[in-house]
Design a protein around this motif. Sequence first.
Motif, PDB file in Angstrom:
ATOM      1  N   LEU A  56      -3.840   5.265  12.091  1.00 39.41           N
ATOM      2  CA  LEU A  56      -4.462   6.395  12.790  1.00 39.41           C
ATOM      3  C   LEU A  56      -4.314   7.715  12.035  1.00 39.41           C
ATOM      4  CD1 LEU A  56      -6.032   7.437  15.208  1.00 39.41           C
ATOM      5  CD2 LEU A  56      -3.877   7.567  16.482  1.00 39.41           C
ATOM      6  N   PRO A  57      -3.118   8.123  11.577  1.00 41.52           N
ATOM      7  CA  PRO A  57      -3.028   9.375  10.816  1.00 41.52           C
ATOM      8  C   PRO A  57      -3.831   9.352   9.516  1.00 41.52           C
ATOM      9  CG  PRO A  57      -0.875   8.756  11.644  1.00 41.52           C
ATOM     10  CD  PRO A  57      -1.775   7.573  11.863  1.00 41.52           C
ATOM     11  N   ILE A  58      -3.934   8.168   8.883  1.00 42.40           N
ATOM     12  CA  ILE A  58      -4.747   8.053   7.669  1.00 42.40           C
ATOM     13  C   ILE A  58      -6.214   8.317   7.998  1.00 42.40           C
ATOM     14  CG2 ILE A  58      -5.485   6.495   5.828  1.00 42.40           C
ATOM     15  CD1 ILE A  58      -2.565   7.346   5.663  1.00 42.40           C
ATOM     16  N   LEU A  59      -6.681   7.787   9.112  1.00 43.44           N
ATOM     17  CA  LEU A  59      -8.052   8.037   9.538  1.00 43.44           C
ATOM     18  C   LEU A  59      -8.277   9.523   9.815  1.00 43.44           C
ATOM     19  CD1 LEU A  59      -8.595   5.033  11.985  1.00 43.44           C
ATOM     20  CD2 LEU A  59      -9.545   5.290   9.686  1.00 43.44           C
ATOM     21  N   ILE A  60      -7.285  10.167  10.417  1.00 40.95           N
ATOM     22  CA  ILE A  60      -7.425  11.594  10.734  1.00 40.95           C
ATOM     23  C   ILE A  60      -7.505  12.417   9.457  1.00 40.95           C
ATOM     24  CG2 ILE A  60      -6.237  13.571  11.754  1.00 40.95           C
ATOM     25  CD1 ILE A  60      -5.206  11.656  13.925  1.00 40.95           C
ATOM     26  N   VAL A 191     -12.029  12.351  18.505  1.00 42.73           N
ATOM     27  CA  VAL A 191     -11.601  11.123  19.180  1.00 42.73           C
ATOM     28  C   VAL A 191     -10.240  10.660  18.660  1.00 42.73           C
ATOM     29  CG1 VAL A 191     -12.108   8.664  19.463  1.00 42.73           C
ATOM     30  CG2 VAL A 191     -13.920  10.355  19.782  1.00 42.73           C
ATOM     31  N   ASN A 192     -10.058  10.645  17.343  1.00 43.42           N
ATOM     32  CA  ASN A 192      -8.808  10.141  16.785  1.00 43.42           C
ATOM     33  C   ASN A 192      -7.619  11.047  17.090  1.00 43.42           C
ATOM     34  OD1 ASN A 192      -9.808   7.737  15.685  1.00 43.42           O
ATOM     35  ND2 ASN A 192     -10.448   8.740  13.795  1.00 43.42           N
ATOM     36  N   VAL A 196      -3.705  10.345  19.468  1.00 45.48           N
ATOM     37  CA  VAL A 196      -2.344  10.458  18.930  1.00 45.48           C
ATOM     38  C   VAL A 196      -1.274  10.454  20.017  1.00 45.48           C
ATOM     39  CG1 VAL A 196      -0.752  11.980  17.681  1.00 45.48           C
ATOM     40  CG2 VAL A 196      -3.033  11.532  16.758  1.00 45.48           C
ATOM     41  N   PRO A 197      -1.396  11.262  21.088  1.00 44.11           N
ATOM     42  CA  PRO A 197      -0.337  11.238  22.119  1.00 44.11           C
ATOM     43  C   PRO A 197      -0.143   9.862  22.745  1.00 44.11           C
ATOM     44  CG  PRO A 197      -1.778  13.134  22.420  1.00 44.11           C
ATOM     45  CD  PRO A 197      -2.435  12.251  21.412  1.00 44.11           C
TER      46      PRO A 197
END
Length: 257
Positions: A56-60, A191-192, A196-197
């Motif tokens: 997820l952080p990589i996508l962000i 969306v991404n 995160v939360p």
Amino acid sequence: MNTMTLWDISPWGFAALAAAALLVGFSKTAVSGANTVSLAIFAAVLPARASTGVLLPILIVGDVLAVLTYRRHAHWPTLWRLFPAVAAGVVVGTLFLVWADDAVVRTSIGAILLLMAAVTVWRRRHAGRDDEPDAVTTHAGRMKARSYGVLGGFTTMVANAGGPVMSMYLLSAGFRKLGFLGTQAFFFLIVNVSKVPFSAGLGLIDGRSLLLDAALAMFVLPGAVIGRWAVNRIDQRLFEQLVIAATVVGALQLLLR
């Protein structure tokens, strides 16, 4: 959760993750849908549950680079019409996960993506090439936005596979190359980040996973640079063909796993 750290991964495993991170950057600035391959690589190298939190952080990071590159080309009326439907799709996806196992989820998402790819190809062959994205203001356009929005929210919730769904919607709505990339960049950044939360609350993101993300994030930038260079050399027809092909590959990957 037993998240894997940088030192738990073999050199070959880290190389595979680095290649997947580079592909994320490329997909965000060039051929959307190509990062379905990244999803598979992360899930193969890392524990399946942990892989979603690491990715997820990589996508962000890729989303931020895409927004910085294509921010002037986003079509906000389309985005505002999509978000409520996406929220509804997330709720439906959550309920679906209550009873569906992994095999059902993969088969359902793969079948949806193949169906939408077929419908998009048919529409592009039988519709005029001068469709404008502001057709979303018509009744038919609003219904299409809601339908794809629900499917996008559903697929991003159950399989992190919302990218191909949005790709098919934006192509079917008549978006040209830069408008497609700009609108999708803002859509997935919002969306991404909103996810995160929830991922942190489930233990999918923690200090150890973020350390691995920090090591992998540096590979997203060259991928984005390559994508930005490539997109200027891809004409509209080839761009659409590549997006549809990436969607089909992602769908088959889900069905055959």
